[in-house]
Design an enzyme around this catalytic site. Structure first.
Site, short mmCIF file in Angstrom:
data_model
loop_
_atom_site.label_atom_id
_atom_site.label_comp_id
_atom_site.label_asym_id
_atom_site.label_seq_id
_atom_site.Cartn_x
_atom_site.Cartn_y
_atom_site.Cartn_z
N CYS A 192 36.38 -16.69 -76.05
CA CYS A 192 35.91 -18.03 -76.45
C CYS A 192 36.51 -19.04 -75.49
O CYS A 192 37.74 -19.08 -75.30
CB CYS A 192 36.35 -18.32 -77.88
SG CYS A 192 36.05 -20.01 -78.44
N CYS A 244 30.10 -21.50 -72.06
CA CYS A 244 30.39 -21.10 -73.44
C CYS A 244 29.96 -19.66 -73.57
O CYS A 244 28.86 -19.30 -73.13
CB CYS A 244 29.65 -21.99 -74.43
SG CYS A 244 29.70 -21.43 -76.15
#
Length: 261
Positions: A70, A177
């Protein structure tokens, strides 16, 4: 060899699939946080606390390394995660692939969450690795959430909106992302302009998987027997892959992995 990966949701699928392809024999531990997701809107302190809890749940399974799958958690929680687990368990963060994208000369676009777009963290990476290259920061409103829930209409809407903000002359797009890597080809189709050279997409999953093996002194063994097991932790509780994960090739690949006994 056992490798753990953590995220609030299914953004870790791309890196997990990359590890699986490099080492089909590696046992995998996926630690997600459905009780606390999404992490993006949380304060850095709150996010760090959630990330530490997810990492501790993974660490209880005694992995050899932990991948933070992440970008947001890597920005805010990586020092705390390393303080918790290293040197016993190497912790590998996820950084947007701005450096390899900029080496192509640009112009390039960085697709990222609204919170990351324009942040000091991302601006510092641009200044360090893309000095002199034309860079456009593109905020992708709602895309990570749409990918997380496999909401196909919402994915199309969010991708189209971000593509409209992306200059027509870009030669590469950084997927800033981890969720975005799951819909990379849809992003490519939306941004590619007729008559322009093929668009290059830069994700982080492959590099993160390779770095985990390097930290462990291991080599890829793509031809190894697919003997690795899969353990899924949902806010610390053992479970199965969330249903939306199976909407993506990466999730389907992992579904074939034997559950840990």
């Amino acid at each position: 060899m056992k490798i753990a990966l953590m995220d609030s949701g299914i953004g870790l699928l791309a890196a997990t699939a990359a590890v699986r392809r490099l080492r089909p024999d590696a046992d995998l531990v996926l630690s997600l946080d459905p009780d606390g997701m999404p992490w993006g809107p949380r304060t850095p302190e709150d996010l760090t606390a959630r990330a530490l809890a997810v990492a501790e749940a993974a660490a209880a399974h005694r992995p050899d390394a932990l991948i933070v799958g992440c970008n947001t958690a890597s920005v805010h929680a990586l020092p705390a995660l390393r303080a918790l687990l290293e040197p016993g368990v190497p912790v590998i963060g996820t950084v947007p692939a701005i450096k390899p994208a900029a080496s192509g000369g640009g112009p390039l676009a960085i697709w990222a969450t609204p919170a990351t777009t324009g942040s000091p963290y991302q601006r510092n990476l641009i200044a360090e690795f893309a000095d002199g290259v034309k860079v456009t920061e593109v905020p992708c409103h709602g895309l990570a959430e749409a990918v997380e829930h496999a909401d196909q209409a919402a994915i199309d809407t969010a991708v189209a909106a971000a593509a409209a903000l992306t200059p027509g002359d870009v030669t590469s797009v950084v997927l800033g992302c981890t969720h975005y890597e799951l819909v990379a080809e849809r992003i490519r189709a939306a941004v590619q302009r007729p008559g322009r050279p093929p668009l290059v997409l830069h994700g982080s999953a492959g590099a993160v998987a390779a770095q985990a093996l390097r930290r462990l002194g291991e080599q890829p063994a793509t031809g190894a027997a697919a003997s690795g097991t899969l353990t899924v932790l949902l806010s610390g509780r053992e479970g199965v892959l969330p249903e939306p994960a199976l909407a993506y090739d990466e999730g389907q690949l992992l579904q074939a992995v034997t559950p840990a006994g």
